[in-house]
Write a protein that holds these residues in place. Structure first.
Motif, PDB file in Angstrom:
ATOM      1  N   SER A  72       0.676  -1.198  -0.052  1.00 23.28           N
ATOM      2  CA  SER A  72      -0.012  -0.145  -0.065  1.00 23.28           C
ATOM      3  C   SER A  72       1.044   1.009   0.131  1.00 23.28           C
ATOM      4  O   SER A  72       0.340   2.266  -0.524  1.00 23.28           O
ATOM      5  N   VAL A 116      -8.045   3.035  -0.985  1.00 25.79           N
ATOM      6  CA  VAL A 116      -6.891   2.213  -0.398  1.00 25.79           C
ATOM      7  C   VAL A 116      -6.689   2.742   0.876  1.00 25.79           C
ATOM      8  O   VAL A 116      -6.593   1.664   1.836  1.00 25.79           O
ATOM      9  N   SER A 119     -10.193   1.362   3.387  1.00 22.67           N
ATOM     10  CA  SER A 119     -10.540  -0.141   3.278  1.00 22.67           C
ATOM     11  C   SER A 119      -9.007  -0.677   4.095  1.00 22.67           C
ATOM     12  O   SER A 119      -9.358  -1.684   4.916  1.00 22.67           O
ATOM     13  N   GLY A 120      -7.723  -0.257   3.743  1.00 21.79           N
ATOM     14  CA  GLY A 120      -6.544  -0.671   4.399  1.00 21.79           C
ATOM     15  C   GLY A 120      -6.640  -0.708   6.030  1.00 21.79           C
ATOM     16  O   GLY A 120      -6.297  -1.437   6.855  1.00 21.79           O
ATOM     17  N   ASN A 124      -6.914  -3.920   8.706  1.00 17.28           N
ATOM     18  CA  ASN A 124      -5.927  -4.022   9.801  1.00 17.28           C
ATOM     19  C   ASN A 124      -6.626  -4.019  10.877  1.00 17.28           C
ATOM     20  O   ASN A 124      -6.202  -4.700  11.894  1.00 17.28           O
ATOM     21  N   GLY A 160      -4.120  -7.946   4.312  1.00 19.05           N
ATOM     22  CA  GLY A 160      -4.169  -6.471   4.010  1.00 19.05           C
ATOM     23  C   GLY A 160      -3.613  -6.394   2.787  1.00 19.05           C
ATOM     24  O   GLY A 160      -4.170  -5.425   1.981  1.00 19.05           O
ATOM     25  N   HIS A 161      -2.671  -7.087   2.271  1.00 13.76           N
ATOM     26  CA  HIS A 161      -2.278  -6.883   0.946  1.00 13.76           C
ATOM     27  C   HIS A 161      -3.148  -6.983  -0.008  1.00 13.76           C
ATOM     28  O   HIS A 161      -3.361  -6.174  -0.924  1.00 13.76           O
ATOM     29  N   THR A 163      -6.376  -6.605   0.445  1.00  7.15           N
ATOM     30  CA  THR A 163      -7.269  -5.649   0.408  1.00  7.15           C
ATOM     31  C   THR A 163      -6.930  -4.524  -0.537  1.00  7.15           C
ATOM     32  O   THR A 163      -7.716  -3.974  -0.969  1.00  7.15           O
ATOM     33  N   THR A 164      -5.647  -4.048  -0.288  1.00  4.64           N
ATOM     34  CA  THR A 164      -5.247  -3.099  -1.169  1.00  4.64           C
ATOM     35  C   THR A 164      -5.395  -3.423  -2.763  1.00  4.64           C
ATOM     36  O   THR A 164      -5.529  -2.587  -3.358  1.00  4.64           O
ATOM     37  N   GLY A 212     -11.699  -5.052  -0.200  1.00  4.55           N
ATOM     38  CA  GLY A 212     -11.122  -4.003  -0.992  1.00  4.55           C
ATOM     39  C   GLY A 212     -12.113  -3.764  -2.065  1.00  4.55           C
ATOM     40  O   GLY A 212     -12.212  -2.425  -2.126  1.00  4.55           O
TER      41      GLY A 212
END
Length: 249
Positions: A72, A116, A119-120, A124, A160-161, A163-164, A212
Motif C-alpha cells: 500500500s 486504499v 479499506s486498509g 487491519n 491486508g495486501h 485488500t489493497t 477492498g
C-alpha cells in the motif's frame, strides 16, 4: 464561513442539483457471493494449504516478486501525488478544458487514495480483532486457530495486501472499464501471491480482495452522488464522468 463549511456547502449543492436513481443492489449480491467463497475456502482449501505450506523455490520466488506490487505504501504515495499535481495543474490551467481535466485527475487521486487508505485501515483493524493464526502457525493452531490481539502471527484474516489490491484494481476497473478483464486477472495474481509466499490462506486472500473491491465500489457510489469522478448511469451504477483515453465527457 470557514473553509470546511464552504466545502460542505459546495458538496451539498452538487448533490441536490444532481438527483439520480438509487444505486443498484449489485454490491449486496457481490458481498453474499464473496462471503460464500470465503466460507468454502475455509472448509475446502485452507487445510490443504496449511499442511503443504512448504512451497518450491520457484513458486516462492515468483510470489515474492509479485507480492511487492500489492504494497500500500507506494500506491498511497502515487495517488497522493496525483491529487496534488492535479490541483496544481488546475490552478495553472490556461483554458477551461485543461482545468477540467486537471481537476478530474485530482478527484481520481483523492478517490483512489481514500479507497486504499480507508479499506486498509478497516482490514487491519479487523485482522487484529479476528486474530487468525497465519499458515506458519499451522502445526500448533491448524487452519481454524484464533487469538485476538496476539501480534503479527495472528493477523492472517483478511489479508491486508489483498485488500489493497482489491481496492486499487476495483478503482481502475470503474475508471477504465475497457480493461476490466486484465485488471481482474492482475488482481488475482497479486492477491494469491500471498498464498505463494506462505503468508496467508486462500480464504484470507479472497476475503481481502472482496472487501477492498466492495469498499471501493461503495465509495464510488458516494462520489457519484456529488458528480466527483463518477456519475450514475440510467440504473444508478457509477460510471466515469470523463473517458480518459478519448477525451470525451
Amino acid at each position: 464561513m470557514s473553509g470546511i463549511d464552504k466545502i460542505r456547502t459546495w458538496l451539498k449543492k452538487r448533490r441536490d442539483l444532481n438527483r439520480h436513481p438509487p444505486a443498484p443492489h449489485y454490491w449486496q449480491i457481490f458481498a453474499v457471493v464473496a462471503a460464500n467463497l470465503v466460507v468454502l475456502s475455509f472448509l475446502v482449501f485452507d487445510q490443504a494449504v496449511g499442511a503443504a505450506r512448504q512451497r518450491d523455490i520457484f513458486t516462492r520466488s515468483l510470489g515474492r516478486m509479485i507480492t511487492e506490487f500489492g504494497s500500500s505504501g507506494w500506491i498511497l504515495l502515487a495517488t497522493a501525488m496525483l491529487f496534488f499535481s492535479g490541483l496544481a495543474s488546475w490552478r495553472l490551467a490556461r483554458s477551461r478544458k485543461l482545468g477540467f481535466r486537471a481537476l478530474y485527475m485530482a478527484q481520481i487521486g483523492a478517490y483512489s487514495f481514500l479507497s486504499v487508505a480507508l479499506s486498509g485501515l478497516l482490514a487491519n483493524l479487523l485482522k487484529r480483532i479476528i486474530g487468525r493464526a497465519r499458515p506458519g502457525q499451522f502445526e500448533d493452531w491448524g487452519s481454524f486457530g484464533f487469538s485476538a490481539f496476539s501480534g503479527a502471527k495472528f493477523e492472517s484474516f483478511p489479508s491486508g495486501h489483498a485488500t489493497t489490491v482489491g481496492a486499487i484494481f476495483m478503482a481502475l476497473i470503474l475508471i477504465l472499464p475497457r480493461y476490466r478483464l486484465a485488471f481482474m486477472l492482475l488482481a488475482l495474481w497479486m492477491g494469491f501471491s500471498r498464498v505463494m509466499v506462505g503468508a496467508h490462506y486462500p480464504s484470507d486472500v479472497i476475503a481481502g480482495l472482496s472487501f477492498g473491491a466492495w469498499f471501493t465500489l461503495l465509495l464510488a457510489n458516494i462520489f457519484a452522488r456529488y458528480r466527483l469522478v463518477f456519475m450514475p448511469d440510467a440504473k444508478g451504477w457509477p460510471v466515469p464522468r470523463l473517458a480518459l483515453l478519448d477525451g470525451h465527457r
